[in-house]
Motif scaffolding. Structure first.
Motif, PDB file in Angstrom:
ATOM      1  N   ALA A  22      40.162  14.998  11.393  1.00  0.00           N
ATOM      2  CA  ALA A  22      41.056  16.031  10.870  1.00  0.00           C
ATOM      3  C   ALA A  22      41.309  15.821   9.379  1.00  0.00           C
ATOM      4  CB  ALA A  22      42.369  16.036  11.648  1.00  0.00           C
ATOM      5  N   ILE A  23      41.518  14.589   8.978  1.00  0.00           N
ATOM      6  CA  ILE A  23      41.706  14.306   7.555  1.00  0.00           C
ATOM      7  C   ILE A  23      40.432  14.624   6.780  1.00  0.00           C
ATOM      8  CG2 ILE A  23      42.119  12.484   5.846  1.00  0.00           C
ATOM      9  CD1 ILE A  23      44.035  11.235   7.935  1.00  0.00           C
ATOM     10  N   GLU A  24      39.292  14.246   7.333  1.00  0.00           N
ATOM     11  CA  GLU A  24      38.018  14.562   6.680  1.00  0.00           C
ATOM     12  C   GLU A  24      37.834  16.067   6.550  1.00  0.00           C
ATOM     13  OE1 GLU A  24      34.952  12.439   8.803  1.00  0.00           O
ATOM     14  OE2 GLU A  24      35.822  10.490   8.273  1.00  0.00           O
ATOM     15  N   ALA A  25      38.239  16.813   7.568  1.00  0.00           N
ATOM     16  CA  ALA A  25      38.137  18.274   7.505  1.00  0.00           C
ATOM     17  C   ALA A  25      39.052  18.834   6.426  1.00  0.00           C
ATOM     18  CB  ALA A  25      38.467  18.880   8.863  1.00  0.00           C
ATOM     19  N   SER A  26      40.249  18.291   6.340  1.00  0.00           N
ATOM     20  CA  SER A  26      41.169  18.731   5.298  1.00  0.00           C
ATOM     21  C   SER A  26      40.554  18.529   3.917  1.00  0.00           C
ATOM     22  CB  SER A  26      42.485  17.961   5.399  1.00  0.00           C
ATOM     23  OG  SER A  26      43.360  18.339   4.369  1.00  0.00           O
ATOM     24  N   ARG A  27      39.994  17.375   3.696  1.00  0.00           N
ATOM     25  CA  ARG A  27      39.377  17.081   2.388  1.00  0.00           C
ATOM     26  C   ARG A  27      38.140  17.955   2.144  1.00  0.00           C
ATOM     27  NH1 ARG A  27      42.649  13.482   0.498  1.00  0.00           N
ATOM     28  NH2 ARG A  27      43.365  11.670   1.666  1.00  0.00           N
ATOM     29  N   GLU A  87      33.937  22.974   1.154  1.00  0.00           N
ATOM     30  CA  GLU A  87      32.736  22.713   1.952  1.00  0.00           C
ATOM     31  C   GLU A  87      32.808  23.282   3.368  1.00  0.00           C
ATOM     32  OE1 GLU A  87      31.933  18.492  -0.385  1.00  0.00           O
ATOM     33  OE2 GLU A  87      32.440  18.454   1.747  1.00  0.00           O
ATOM     34  N   ILE A  88      34.019  23.579   3.855  1.00  0.00           N
ATOM     35  CA  ILE A  88      34.160  24.172   5.185  1.00  0.00           C
ATOM     36  C   ILE A  88      35.163  25.320   5.111  1.00  0.00           C
ATOM     37  CG2 ILE A  88      33.576  22.020   6.400  1.00  0.00           C
ATOM     38  CD1 ILE A  88      36.584  21.810   7.156  1.00  0.00           C
ATOM     39  N   THR A  89      35.137  26.152   6.137  1.00  0.00           N
ATOM     40  CA  THR A  89      36.062  27.280   6.205  1.00  0.00           C
ATOM     41  C   THR A  89      37.413  26.849   6.765  1.00  0.00           C
ATOM     42  OG1 THR A  89      35.445  27.871   8.464  1.00  0.00           O
ATOM     43  CG2 THR A  89      34.112  28.835   6.666  1.00  0.00           C
ATOM     44  N   VAL A  90      38.376  27.723   6.609  1.00  0.00           N
ATOM     45  CA  VAL A  90      39.689  27.507   7.205  1.00  0.00           C
ATOM     46  C   VAL A  90      39.553  27.363   8.720  1.00  0.00           C
ATOM     47  CG1 VAL A  90      41.919  28.614   7.681  1.00  0.00           C
ATOM     48  CG2 VAL A  90      40.980  28.652   5.370  1.00  0.00           C
ATOM     49  N   HIS A 133      37.110  26.112  10.471  1.00  0.00           N
ATOM     50  CA  HIS A 133      36.651  24.765  10.826  1.00  0.00           C
ATOM     51  C   HIS A 133      37.775  23.744  10.671  1.00  0.00           C
ATOM     52  CE1 HIS A 133      32.578  26.534  10.195  1.00  0.00           C
ATOM     53  NE2 HIS A 133      32.395  25.858  11.330  1.00  0.00           N
ATOM     54  N   ALA A 134      38.584  23.900   9.635  1.00  0.00           N
ATOM     55  CA  ALA A 134      39.721  22.994   9.448  1.00  0.00           C
ATOM     56  C   ALA A 134      40.721  23.157  10.589  1.00  0.00           C
ATOM     57  CB  ALA A 134      40.392  23.249   8.098  1.00  0.00           C
ATOM     58  N   ARG A 135      40.951  24.391  11.019  1.00  0.00           N
ATOM     59  CA  ARG A 135      41.869  24.635  12.142  1.00  0.00           C
ATOM     60  C   ARG A 135      41.337  24.002  13.424  1.00  0.00           C
ATOM     61  NH1 ARG A 135      43.157  30.400  13.266  1.00  0.00           N
ATOM     62  NH2 ARG A 135      44.752  29.500  14.608  1.00  0.00           N
ATOM     63  N   ASP A 136      40.033  24.088  13.640  1.00  0.00           N
ATOM     64  CA  ASP A 136      39.450  23.451  14.827  1.00  0.00           C
ATOM     65  C   ASP A 136      39.727  21.944  14.820  1.00  0.00           C
ATOM     66  OD1 ASP A 136      38.465  25.899  15.681  1.00  0.00           O
ATOM     67  OD2 ASP A 136      36.408  25.510  14.999  1.00  0.00           O
ATOM     68  N   ALA A 137      39.585  21.330  13.652  1.00  0.00           N
ATOM     69  CA  ALA A 137      39.864  19.894  13.533  1.00  0.00           C
ATOM     70  C   ALA A 137      41.344  19.613  13.768  1.00  0.00           C
ATOM     71  CB  ALA A 137      39.431  19.385  12.160  1.00  0.00           C
ATOM     72  N   ALA A 138      42.207  20.528  13.309  1.00  0.00           N
ATOM     73  CA  ALA A 138      43.653  20.368  13.543  1.00  0.00           C
ATOM     74  C   ALA A 138      43.961  20.416  15.032  1.00  0.00           C
ATOM     75  CB  ALA A 138      44.424  21.465  12.806  1.00  0.00           C
ATOM     76  N   GLY A 172      46.828  16.359  12.304  1.00  0.00           N
ATOM     77  CA  GLY A 172      46.593  17.745  12.701  1.00  0.00           C
ATOM     78  C   GLY A 172      47.236  18.721  11.733  1.00  0.00           C
ATOM     79  N   HIS A 173      48.452  18.432  11.326  1.00  0.00           N
ATOM     80  CA  HIS A 173      49.121  19.311  10.362  1.00  0.00           C
ATOM     81  C   HIS A 173      48.467  19.229   8.988  1.00  0.00           C
ATOM     82  CE1 HIS A 173      52.287  21.127  12.695  1.00  0.00           C
ATOM     83  NE2 HIS A 173      52.498  19.954  13.288  1.00  0.00           N
ATOM     84  N   ALA A 174      47.935  18.074   8.641  1.00  0.00           N
ATOM     85  CA  ALA A 174      47.213  17.974   7.362  1.00  0.00           C
ATOM     86  C   ALA A 174      46.017  18.924   7.364  1.00  0.00           C
ATOM     87  CB  ALA A 174      46.761  16.536   7.120  1.00  0.00           C
ATOM     88  N   ALA A 175      45.256  18.933   8.448  1.00  0.00           N
ATOM     89  CA  ALA A 175      44.108  19.847   8.527  1.00  0.00           C
ATOM     90  C   ALA A 175      44.567  21.300   8.589  1.00  0.00           C
ATOM     91  CB  ALA A 175      43.244  19.495   9.738  1.00  0.00           C
ATOM     92  N   ALA A 176      45.671  21.558   9.283  1.00  0.00           N
ATOM     93  CA  ALA A 176      46.188  22.917   9.409  1.00  0.00           C
ATOM     94  C   ALA A 176      46.726  23.466   8.095  1.00  0.00           C
ATOM     95  CB  ALA A 176      47.274  22.967  10.481  1.00  0.00           C
TER      96      ALA A 176
END
Length: 134
Positions: free
Chosen positions: A49-54, A60-63, A65-70, A94-98
Motif C-alpha cells: 500500500a505504501i509502495e502504491a501511494s508512492r 506511475e499508477i492510477t488512483v 490501482h492505489a485504491r485497490d492497494a488501500a 491503507g489510508h496512505a494509499a487511499a
C-alpha cells in the motif's frame, strides 16, 4: 498544558496540496511499518500500500490501482485485528494509499499511526512542516 498535536497537524495539513499530503501520509505510515513487519513478516499488503501511494505520487499508477492497494491493506488489518497495534498500522498504510483518491485520508493515516505508536504526533507534525518548506 499538553500540546494538541491533532489540531495542529489538521491546521497545517489544510495548507498542503494533494501530492504533499500523499507523501506525508506515506511517510507517516512507513515510519511505524517496521513494528507491523516485525510481528507479521510474511504479510506484504501494508508495505504494498505504501509502495502504491508512492507510485501514484510519481504518476506511475492510477488512483484506482492505489485504491485497490488501500483495500488490500485494510483487509490485512482485519486479518490481524487481535493485534491492535498491527491493525492500526495496517489501517494507516491503507489510508496512505487511499490519499491518492481523497486527500483527507492523509489525516486518517497519521491518526492510525499515532493510535499504534502514541509518540508519533510530534514526528508527524515536524515531518509535515519539513515537506511544506521543501
Amino acid at each position: 498544558m499538553e500540546t494538541n498535536w491533532k489540531q495542529q497537524i489538521t491546521n497545517l495539513a489544510k495548507t498542503a496540496d494533494h501530492r504533499t499530503l500523499a507523501t506525508w501520509a506515506a511517510n507517516c505510515a512507513e515510519h511505524v511499518l517496521p513494528y507491523f513487519e516485525d510481528r507479521h513478516p510474511n504479510e506484504k499488503r501494508p508495505r504494498l500500500a505504501i509502495e502504491a501511494s508512492r507510485a501514484w505520487i510519481r504518476g506511475e499508477i492510477t488512483v484506482g490501482h492505489a485504491r485497490d492497494a488501500a483495500f488490500a491493506a485494510h483487509a490485512a488489518a482485519r486479518d490481524v485485528i487481535a493485534d491492535r497495534i498491527s491493525c492500526h498500522i495496517a489501517r494507516a498504510t491503507g489510508h496512505a494509499a487511499a490519499t491518492a483518491h481523497v486527500p483527507t485520508h492523509a489525516i486518517h493515516a497519521a491518526n492510525y499511526a499515532a493510535k499504534a505508536i502514541p509518540t508519533e504526533p510530534f514526528w508527524q507534525y515536524e515531518e509535515l512542516k519539513r515537506l511544506l518548506v521543501d
